[in-house]
Design an enzyme around this catalytic site. Structure first.
Site, PDB file in Angstrom:
ATOM      1  N   ILE A   3       0.838  -1.200   0.000  1.00 29.15           N
ATOM      2  CA  ILE A   3       0.000   0.000   0.000  1.00 29.15           C
ATOM      3  C   ILE A   3       0.873   1.250   0.000  1.00 29.15           C
ATOM      4  CG2 ILE A   3      -1.624   1.369   1.381  1.00 29.15           C
ATOM      5  CD1 ILE A   3      -3.042  -0.856   0.059  1.00 29.15           C
ATOM      6  N   GLU A  19      15.094  -2.492   4.364  1.00 26.07           N
ATOM      7  CA  GLU A  19      15.983  -1.751   3.474  1.00 26.07           C
ATOM      8  C   GLU A  19      15.770  -2.076   1.986  1.00 26.07           C
ATOM      9  OE1 GLU A  19      20.094  -2.599   4.061  1.00 26.07           O
ATOM     10  OE2 GLU A  19      19.826  -4.758   4.177  1.00 26.07           O
ATOM     11  N   ALA A  61       0.870   4.179   6.875  1.00 23.75           N
ATOM     12  CA  ALA A  61       0.537   2.869   6.304  1.00 23.75           C
ATOM     13  C   ALA A  61       1.343   1.740   6.945  1.00 23.75           C
ATOM     14  CB  ALA A  61       0.790   2.881   4.786  1.00 23.75           C
ATOM     15  N   LYS A 100     -10.874  -5.368   9.405  1.00 26.87           N
ATOM     16  CA  LYS A 100     -10.670  -6.303  10.526  1.00 26.87           C
ATOM     17  C   LYS A 100     -10.724  -5.600  11.881  1.00 26.87           C
ATOM     18  CE  LYS A 100      -8.128  -9.668   7.767  1.00 26.87           C
ATOM     19  NZ  LYS A 100      -8.468  -9.034   6.491  1.00 26.87           N
ATOM     20  N   GLY A 102      -3.154  -8.313  -4.606  1.00 25.78           N
ATOM     21  CA  GLY A 102      -1.731  -8.135  -4.887  1.00 25.78           C
ATOM     22  C   GLY A 102      -0.920  -7.639  -3.720  1.00 25.78           C
ATOM     23  N   THR A 110      -9.557 -22.155   3.412  1.00 24.73           N
ATOM     24  CA  THR A 110      -9.889 -22.452   4.804  1.00 24.73           C
ATOM     25  C   THR A 110     -11.310 -22.981   4.982  1.00 24.73           C
ATOM     26  OG1 THR A 110     -10.483 -20.128   5.123  1.00 24.73           O
ATOM     27  CG2 THR A 110      -8.254 -20.772   5.736  1.00 24.73           C
ATOM     28  N   ARG A 170      -8.166 -20.426  10.147  1.00 29.25           N
ATOM     29  CA  ARG A 170      -6.915 -20.227  10.871  1.00 29.25           C
ATOM     30  C   ARG A 170      -7.178 -19.445  12.157  1.00 29.25           C
ATOM     31  NH1 ARG A 170      -3.456 -17.292   6.358  1.00 29.25           N
ATOM     32  NH2 ARG A 170      -5.343 -16.024   6.421  1.00 29.25           N
TER      33      ARG A 170
END
Length: 508
Positions: free
Chosen positions: A187, A210, A257, A303, A345, A367, A435
């Site tokens: 993002i 890095e 972000a 979430k 992506g 799942t 999960r």
């Protein structure tokens, strides 16, 4: 005049003997053995530009054999001397008549149904096919052959292009000093590219990894040579590092972000979610207030709504830290939160995993057969973040319109077919159970919240009940003390629930 144009177009740069040979062969329509024939699907502006670039750059080792287009008025006409041969469904016949080896889908504004249809036509014709990026992906809106890539699942998602109020965005980003934390993430790096389109004075890439920092630094300096790009290797958990950057550069606009986002991993390491997602956000907010930055935009997640996992609870507390900050006196900084679902992506997303499993011959692991998620494209999400930043006055939580939910099982089947196989025939789909911390579906608002529309069709603003902040600071302090020990997983989760009552982990 023709000869003069050829000389100026082809001979004004240093070229090798092989390049010169290719140019001469191309002028006289003699094809080199190394040149591959290509059919361009789409005889519009984009197709014309791709054709022109292939003709003018002999090093590309391509030649255009023809165009296909469903506009009947174009069939039989010529573009740069090359015929529009047929409708798109005539691809197989065009390949036989021209012996072309590849097809390029040159229609950036394709709707998803049409893209799926063209992909099926290319598969039936048994030809290599690629596409130009969508308009949202293009840097400065320019189509070049270097941007042509394989068709991917995101092209079949069916998200409409974003209409941006560019003047508004330009007013708050243009000639400003902008910092993006997590600038090397999926993002963060796209945010940096989109921000650079609005001509900031400088952009500070704050990132602790890095290699991603090095890569986005190189990319931005190549694509935006007139903008000052400042890569800073640093960690939001270290308040001193943040302060030193603000002392030196005094950024006006902050896009936060940087965050840990992997749900199962943070279930096993909840103290890391506290240190990075909560303490890191608190550090950045404190420094923004100290240096009186103009705007602070937090990138949040669906979430955070009725969280069932540590990651979601930590991001909800990050939202609460911003909401708590707007209560301060003499506030100079506008704090804005933008909440949205999954992006196609992004690092750690399910699609790269599925593609790897298909490459290995399966099984593809899902799942649960009924699990659904909301998806949007990374460029689309970042454009809407910038738009929300332009709209926000301070204190808002914006929710992005995520469209229709996607069934993950159906997505797996699509990807298997997209790879040329049949699900549960060639490639098995295996259901492995939810999960740790995972829900069957995600929500964008809680039962105590409701959204109201804004002036932008894809952005809504949240109206929620006021949060009781009386015990917020003491609980937050205790949570950070528990995290410092790194062995108090259950205690950390209990404290998260005290701060976020709607947090419902299975263990509790």
């Amino acid at each position: 005049r023709v000869l003069t144009r050829i000389i100026f177009e082809q001979f004004t740069e240093n070229i090798s003997f092989q390049d010169l040979k290719e140019i001469i062969l191309n002028i006289f329509k003699i094809r080199s053995k190394n040149s591959r024939g290509v059919i361009i699907i789409g005889a519009g502006d984009c197709g014309e530009k791709i054709c022109r670039e292939i003709r003018e750059d002999a090093s590309l080792k391509y030649h255009v054999d023809g165009f296909l287009d469903d506009d009947l008025s174009k069939i039989g006409r010529k573009i740069h001397g090359i015929s529009v041969l047929d409708k798109i469904e005539g691809l197989s016949h065009a390949i036989k008549s021209t012996e072309s080896k590849e097809a390029i889908i040159a229609i950036p504004s394709l709707k998803v149904e049409k893209m799926r249809q063209i992909v099926n036509i290319c598969r039936e014709a048994d030809i290599i096919f690629k596409t130009v990026p969508s308009m949202g992906e293009l840097i400065n809106g320019k189509v070049t052959i270097n941007l042509i890539r394989d068709v991917e699942y995101r092209d079949l998602l069916g998200r409409d292009p974003v209409d941006l109020e560019k003047e508004k965005i330009g007013q708050y980003l243009g000639k400003k000093k902008v910092i993006v934390t997590g600038g090397g993430g999926s993002i963060g790096r796209e945010l940096c590219k989109q921000i650079c389109k609005f001509n900031p004075e400088k952009i500070i890439l704050f990132e602790r990894a890095e290699t991603p920092l090095y890569e986005i630094d190189l990319e931005l300096k190549k694509d935006f040579p007139d903008i000052e790009i400042l890569p800073i290797l640093g960690d939001i958990q270290n308040k001193d590092e943040i302060e030193s950057v603000f002392k030196k550069y005094a950024p006006d606009i902050i896009f936060h972000a940087a965050a840990y986002k992997h749900v199962p991993m943070l279930e096993h390491h909840p103290w890391k979610a506290v240190e990075n997602n909560i303490t890191g956000t608190e550090n950045l907010v404190d420094v923004a207030l100290q240096f009186q930055s103009e705007k602070f935009v937090l990138i949040s997640t669906d979430k955070a709504v009725n969280p069932a996992n540590v990651m979601g609870a930590s991001k909800r507390i990050a939202e609460m830290i911003l909401q708590h900050s707007i209560l301060k006196k003499d506030l100079k900084t506008s704090f804005i939160t933008v909440r949205f679902g999954n992006v196609i992506g992004s690092a750690g997303s399910v699609i790269p995993l599925f593609k790897q499993q298909i490459k290995q011959g399966g099984p593809v692991t899902v799942t649960h057969p009924d699990i659904i998620r909301y998806f949007m494209l990374i460029p689309e999400a970042c454009q809407l973040i910038l738009q929300a930043g332009a709209m926000g006055k301070g204190g808002e939580i914006y929710v992005l319109e995520m469209g229709r939910p996607v069934n993950i099982s159906d997505m797996a089947k699509d990807l298997i077919r997209f790879s040329g196989f049949e699900p549960d025939g060639d490639i098995e789909i295996k259901y492995i159970g939810l999960r740790p911390g995972e829900k069957l579906y995600e929500e964008l608002i809680t039962k105590d919240e409701f959204v109201v529309p804004t002036s932008h069709a894809k952005i809504m603003v949240l109206n929620s009940e006021n949060i009781n902040f009386e015990k917020f600071n003491p609980f937050l302090k205790e949570l950070k003390q528990l995290a410092a020990d790194q062995n108090n997983n259950e205690e950390i989760k209990h404290m998260l629930k005290k701060i976020v009552p709607e947090y419902q982990p299975k263990e509790l």
